[in-house]
Design a protein around this motif. Structure first.
Motif, PDB file in Angstrom:
ATOM      1  N   LEU A  95       6.529 -48.889 -33.567  1.00  0.00           N
ATOM      2  CA  LEU A  95       7.626 -48.229 -34.271  1.00  0.00           C
ATOM      3  C   LEU A  95       7.119 -47.194 -35.266  1.00  0.00           C
ATOM      4  CD1 LEU A  95      10.062 -51.237 -34.890  1.00  0.00           C
ATOM      5  CD2 LEU A  95      10.305 -49.385 -33.237  1.00  0.00           C
ATOM      6  N   PHE A  96       6.174 -47.579 -36.088  1.00  0.00           N
ATOM      7  CA  PHE A  96       5.692 -46.646 -37.097  1.00  0.00           C
ATOM      8  C   PHE A  96       4.890 -45.512 -36.463  1.00  0.00           C
ATOM      9  CE2 PHE A  96       6.762 -50.086 -39.983  1.00  0.00           C
ATOM     10  CZ  PHE A  96       7.240 -49.406 -41.080  1.00  0.00           C
ATOM     11  N   PHE A  97       4.112 -45.817 -35.428  1.00  0.00           N
ATOM     12  CA  PHE A  97       3.362 -44.751 -34.769  1.00  0.00           C
ATOM     13  C   PHE A  97       4.318 -43.777 -34.069  1.00  0.00           C
ATOM     14  CE2 PHE A  97       1.176 -43.159 -30.920  1.00  0.00           C
ATOM     15  CZ  PHE A  97       0.197 -42.394 -31.550  1.00  0.00           C
ATOM     16  N   THR A  98       5.385 -44.311 -33.463  1.00  0.00           N
ATOM     17  CA  THR A  98       6.373 -43.439 -32.834  1.00  0.00           C
ATOM     18  C   THR A  98       7.056 -42.549 -33.858  1.00  0.00           C
ATOM     19  OG1 THR A  98       6.755 -45.109 -31.119  1.00  0.00           O
ATOM     20  CG2 THR A  98       8.429 -43.394 -31.371  1.00  0.00           C
ATOM     21  N   GLY A  99       7.398 -43.130 -35.027  1.00  0.00           N
ATOM     22  CA  GLY A  99       8.017 -42.326 -36.088  1.00  0.00           C
ATOM     23  C   GLY A  99       7.095 -41.225 -36.584  1.00  0.00           C
ATOM     24  N   MET A 100       5.823 -41.545 -36.788  1.00  0.00           N
ATOM     25  CA  MET A 100       4.868 -40.526 -37.241  1.00  0.00           C
ATOM     26  C   MET A 100       4.679 -39.443 -36.187  1.00  0.00           C
ATOM     27  SD  MET A 100       2.093 -43.175 -38.904  1.00  0.00           S
ATOM     28  CE  MET A 100       0.944 -41.905 -39.419  1.00  0.00           C
ATOM     29  N   THR A 101       4.629 -39.840 -34.923  1.00  0.00           N
ATOM     30  CA  THR A 101       4.464 -38.858 -33.854  1.00  0.00           C
ATOM     31  C   THR A 101       5.671 -37.947 -33.752  1.00  0.00           C
ATOM     32  OG1 THR A 101       3.107 -40.459 -32.641  1.00  0.00           O
ATOM     33  CG2 THR A 101       3.964 -38.596 -31.398  1.00  0.00           C
ATOM     34  N   ALA A 102       6.876 -38.500 -33.938  1.00  0.00           N
ATOM     35  CA  ALA A 102       8.092 -37.678 -33.891  1.00  0.00           C
ATOM     36  C   ALA A 102       8.096 -36.640 -35.004  1.00  0.00           C
ATOM     37  CB  ALA A 102       9.321 -38.579 -33.983  1.00  0.00           C
ATOM     38  N   VAL A 103       7.701 -37.053 -36.196  1.00  0.00           N
ATOM     39  CA  VAL A 103       7.650 -36.110 -37.313  1.00  0.00           C
ATOM     40  C   VAL A 103       6.623 -35.016 -37.040  1.00  0.00           C
ATOM     41  CG1 VAL A 103       7.120 -35.868 -39.774  1.00  0.00           C
ATOM     42  CG2 VAL A 103       8.438 -37.836 -38.961  1.00  0.00           C
ATOM     43  N   ILE A 104       5.468 -35.387 -36.507  1.00  0.00           N
ATOM     44  CA  ILE A 104       4.432 -34.396 -36.196  1.00  0.00           C
ATOM     45  C   ILE A 104       4.918 -33.411 -35.141  1.00  0.00           C
ATOM     46  CG2 ILE A 104       2.211 -34.154 -35.012  1.00  0.00           C
ATOM     47  CD1 ILE A 104       1.194 -36.510 -36.556  1.00  0.00           C
TER      48      ILE A 104
ATOM     49  N   MET B 160      11.091 -27.091 -38.339  1.00  0.00           N
ATOM     50  CA  MET B 160      12.196 -27.893 -38.886  1.00  0.00           C
ATOM     51  C   MET B 160      11.994 -28.172 -40.368  1.00  0.00           C
ATOM     52  SD  MET B 160      13.466 -31.680 -37.655  1.00  0.00           S
ATOM     53  CE  MET B 160      14.716 -32.569 -38.574  1.00  0.00           C
ATOM     54  N   PHE B 161      10.731 -28.433 -40.765  1.00  0.00           N
ATOM     55  CA  PHE B 161      10.453 -28.800 -42.139  1.00  0.00           C
ATOM     56  C   PHE B 161       9.962 -27.609 -42.963  1.00  0.00           C
ATOM     57  CE2 PHE B 161      10.055 -32.783 -39.840  1.00  0.00           C
ATOM     58  CZ  PHE B 161      10.843 -33.596 -40.596  1.00  0.00           C
ATOM     59  N   GLY B 162       9.914 -26.432 -42.382  1.00  0.00           N
ATOM     60  CA  GLY B 162       9.447 -25.286 -43.146  1.00  0.00           C
ATOM     61  C   GLY B 162       8.046 -24.922 -42.776  1.00  0.00           C
ATOM     62  N   GLU B 163       7.603 -23.766 -43.302  1.00  0.00           N
ATOM     63  CA  GLU B 163       6.312 -23.249 -42.913  1.00  0.00           C
ATOM     64  C   GLU B 163       5.160 -24.033 -43.520  1.00  0.00           C
ATOM     65  OE1 GLU B 163       5.610 -20.982 -40.740  1.00  0.00           O
ATOM     66  OE2 GLU B 163       7.712 -20.557 -40.279  1.00  0.00           O
ATOM     67  N   ASP B 164       5.338 -24.558 -44.731  1.00  0.00           N
ATOM     68  CA  ASP B 164       4.203 -25.223 -45.383  1.00  0.00           C
ATOM     69  C   ASP B 164       4.039 -26.670 -44.958  1.00  0.00           C
ATOM     70  OD1 ASP B 164       6.470 -26.155 -46.547  1.00  0.00           O
ATOM     71  OD2 ASP B 164       5.822 -25.837 -48.630  1.00  0.00           O
ATOM     72  N   HIS B 165       5.002 -27.208 -44.242  1.00  0.00           N
ATOM     73  CA  HIS B 165       4.904 -28.582 -43.710  1.00  0.00           C
ATOM     74  C   HIS B 165       4.785 -29.636 -44.804  1.00  0.00           C
ATOM     75  CE1 HIS B 165       2.917 -26.518 -40.011  1.00  0.00           C
ATOM     76  NE2 HIS B 165       4.245 -26.445 -39.929  1.00  0.00           N
TER      77      HIS B 165
ATOM     78  N   ALA C 268       7.029 -32.729 -44.227  1.00  0.00           N
ATOM     79  CA  ALA C 268       6.569 -33.489 -43.068  1.00  0.00           C
ATOM     80  C   ALA C 268       5.314 -34.285 -43.390  1.00  0.00           C
ATOM     81  CB  ALA C 268       6.315 -32.546 -41.901  1.00  0.00           C
ATOM     82  N   LEU C 269       4.406 -33.662 -44.114  1.00  0.00           N
ATOM     83  CA  LEU C 269       3.161 -34.359 -44.451  1.00  0.00           C
ATOM     84  C   LEU C 269       3.420 -35.539 -45.372  1.00  0.00           C
ATOM     85  CD1 LEU C 269       0.825 -31.269 -44.990  1.00  0.00           C
ATOM     86  CD2 LEU C 269       0.882 -32.810 -43.026  1.00  0.00           C
ATOM     87  N   VAL C 270       4.328 -35.355 -46.322  1.00  0.00           N
ATOM     88  CA  VAL C 270       4.673 -36.464 -47.222  1.00  0.00           C
ATOM     89  C   VAL C 270       5.313 -37.598 -46.434  1.00  0.00           C
ATOM     90  CG1 VAL C 270       6.150 -37.160 -49.152  1.00  0.00           C
ATOM     91  CG2 VAL C 270       4.891 -35.005 -49.254  1.00  0.00           C
ATOM     92  N   LEU C 271       6.213 -37.267 -45.515  1.00  0.00           N
ATOM     93  CA  LEU C 271       6.887 -38.291 -44.719  1.00  0.00           C
ATOM     94  C   LEU C 271       5.905 -39.043 -43.825  1.00  0.00           C
ATOM     95  CD1 LEU C 271       9.538 -39.611 -43.979  1.00  0.00           C
ATOM     96  CD2 LEU C 271       9.944 -37.796 -42.305  1.00  0.00           C
ATOM     97  N   ILE C 272       4.948 -38.324 -43.237  1.00  0.00           N
ATOM     98  CA  ILE C 272       3.942 -38.983 -42.403  1.00  0.00           C
ATOM     99  C   ILE C 272       3.109 -39.950 -43.231  1.00  0.00           C
ATOM    100  CG2 ILE C 272       1.872 -38.603 -41.002  1.00  0.00           C
ATOM    101  CD1 ILE C 272       3.117 -35.938 -40.138  1.00  0.00           C
ATOM    102  N   ASN C 273       2.714 -39.529 -44.414  1.00  0.00           N
ATOM    103  CA  ASN C 273       1.930 -40.414 -45.281  1.00  0.00           C
ATOM    104  C   ASN C 273       2.726 -41.645 -45.683  1.00  0.00           C
ATOM    105  OD1 ASN C 273      -0.860 -39.281 -46.194  1.00  0.00           O
ATOM    106  ND2 ASN C 273       0.468 -37.485 -46.115  1.00  0.00           N
TER     107      ASN C 273
ATOM    108  N   LEU D 201       8.123 -32.623 -34.319  1.00  0.00           N
ATOM    109  CA  LEU D 201       9.224 -31.780 -34.795  1.00  0.00           C
ATOM    110  C   LEU D 201       8.765 -30.735 -35.802  1.00  0.00           C
ATOM    111  CD1 LEU D 201      12.013 -34.505 -35.183  1.00  0.00           C
ATOM    112  CD2 LEU D 201      11.798 -32.803 -33.373  1.00  0.00           C
ATOM    113  N   SER D 202       7.723 -31.046 -36.559  1.00  0.00           N
ATOM    114  CA  SER D 202       7.249 -30.093 -37.567  1.00  0.00           C
ATOM    115  C   SER D 202       6.190 -29.145 -37.028  1.00  0.00           C
ATOM    116  CB  SER D 202       6.676 -30.851 -38.763  1.00  0.00           C
ATOM    117  OG  SER D 202       5.583 -31.664 -38.352  1.00  0.00           O
ATOM    118  N   GLY D 203       5.772 -29.358 -35.797  1.00  0.00           N
ATOM    119  CA  GLY D 203       4.774 -28.482 -35.206  1.00  0.00           C
ATOM    120  C   GLY D 203       3.363 -28.700 -35.703  1.00  0.00           C
ATOM    121  N   ILE D 204       3.079 -29.872 -36.285  1.00  0.00           N
ATOM    122  CA  ILE D 204       1.726 -30.179 -36.776  1.00  0.00           C
ATOM    123  C   ILE D 204       0.891 -30.703 -35.612  1.00  0.00           C
ATOM    124  CG2 ILE D 204       0.389 -31.619 -38.366  1.00  0.00           C
ATOM    125  CD1 ILE D 204       2.810 -31.669 -40.200  1.00  0.00           C
ATOM    126  N   LEU D 205      -0.336 -30.219 -35.529  1.00  0.00           N
ATOM    127  CA  LEU D 205      -1.245 -30.661 -34.480  1.00  0.00           C
ATOM    128  C   LEU D 205      -2.268 -31.623 -35.076  1.00  0.00           C
ATOM    129  CD1 LEU D 205      -1.845 -27.229 -32.694  1.00  0.00           C
ATOM    130  CD2 LEU D 205      -0.202 -29.027 -32.090  1.00  0.00           C
TER     131      LEU D 205
END
Length: 342
Positions: free
Chosen positions: A41-50, A1-6, A9-14, A52-56
């Motif tokens: 709430l914040f942990f759920t948001g971070m988990t959703a981003v991870i 969803m966020f592209g290959e380089d993530h 997604a990484l910026v949003l998680i931070n 959707l972006s396919g980050i492990l």
């Protein structure tokens, strides 16, 4: 969803992680429920981003380790693991607060919290930074053995405290009596010791290791009511049922004792000098023992005086008077009959 380089997604998680920390600090310790909601709430948001972006979180992708992406990837994963730990700790502390035992369960709470933080720290070390966890665990095992030998007594107190907490021999606020006569109210339990507040207003600090080896009586279990007895000796000048009625009246007029269970009058013994009586009554708690006994002694004296009963002296005060030794009667003089002349 966020592209290959993530990168996005990484910026949003931070950003979510940093915002969660700021809001968590603003809530303060006095609002555990609000803190937990923020963490969830914040942990759920971070988990959703991870997700959707396919980050492990437990695996670092090679494409993330180029330039600034390496710092973003590690920072995002560290924050995700950190928020996971805070969320789990929030659930543990909220459970203790809802159970209304924040100080009683402190030892168990600290133990669970320490296990959570240790597990997350090892996960960050192994999954984020790629350090060999097996080597670290083996090395820490050797260090733990050395530390255990050096801190044998302290560790014994710690594990004894855990055992006492899990066994629930007493809780905060309970009044306990040790086999050596030490008694007091439990006001604090720590990793190493238990603090008792005595009737004299002093604090007795007992190591948990020593406390686990002693026999104790919990005066607050199953409830706080405590039985007391008062021995009275009444002069045997009246019938026992009359004496019993007077003592019953004295018990009924006492305001410091509880009515359930009902107080009892037990006729213990009788002899030529006195009738022995045990007055059995219950008080609301250990702190009422002194005032209840004082009131009962005063009431017994006044009821005896009003009904013409006399208190008998204790048996050991009786004086033993030896019988007078009777002197032998003087010898009877026998007069010889004088022979008269015929």
């Amino acid at each position: 969803m966020f592209g290959e380089d993530h990168s996005l997604a990484l910026v949003l998680i931070n950003l979510l992680g940093l915002a969660g920390i700021v809001v968590w600090l603003v809530q303060g310790r006095g609002r555990p429920m609000a803190r937990l909601i923020v963490q969830i709430l914040f942990f759920t948001g971070m988990t959703a981003v991870i997700y959707l972006s396919g980050i492990l979180p437990h695996q670092v992708v090679e494409t993330d380790l180029q330039g600034a992406g390496a710092y973003l990837a590690r920072s995002a994963r560290v924050q995700w693991w950190t928020h996971l730990a805070w969320t789990l700790v929030g659930f543990v502390r909220l459970y203790v607060v809802l159970e209304h035992r924040p100080r009683e369960a402190r030892l168990l709470q600290d133990l669970v919290v320490a296990a959570i933080y240790l597990g997350v720290a090892l996960s960050i070390t192994g999954f984020v930074f790629g350090a060999p966890i097996g080597t670290l665990v083996a090395t820490s095992g050797v260090v733990a053995v050395i530390a255990g030998l050096a801190l044998q007594n302290t560790l014994g107190d710690v594990f004894s405290g855990i055992a006492l907490t899990l066994g629930r021999a007493y809780t905060l606020g309970d009044w306990i009596v040790l086999i050596d006569g030490t008694e007091g109210r439990v006001v604090e339990t720590t990793w190493r010791s238990t603090h008792l507040l005595t009737g004299a207003g002093n604090i007795v600090v007992l190591p948990n290791g020593m406390l686990a080896k002693l026999s104790l009586t919990n005066l607050s279990r199953p409830d706080a009511t405590l039985q007391m007895s008062l021995t009275v000796r009444i002069a045997a000048a009246h019938a026992p049922h009359v004496v019993e009625g007077v003592m019953q009246a004295a018990l009924r007029s006492c305001e410091r004792i509880v009515r359930e269970p009902a107080p009892l009058v037990a006729l213990k013994d009788i002899d030529a000098a006195a009738i022995g009586i045990d007055l059995l009554f219950w008080v609301a708690g250990p702190g009422d023992r002194l005032v209840a006994r004082n009131e009962m002694i005063d009431l017994v004296y006044r009821h005896c005086e009003a009904n013409g009963l006399a208190l008998a002296m204790p048996p050991q005060s009786y004086a033993i008077v030896p019988c007078a030794i009777r002197e032998p009667a003087p010898a009877t003089r026998v007069r010889s009959r004088s022979s008269g002349s015929l």
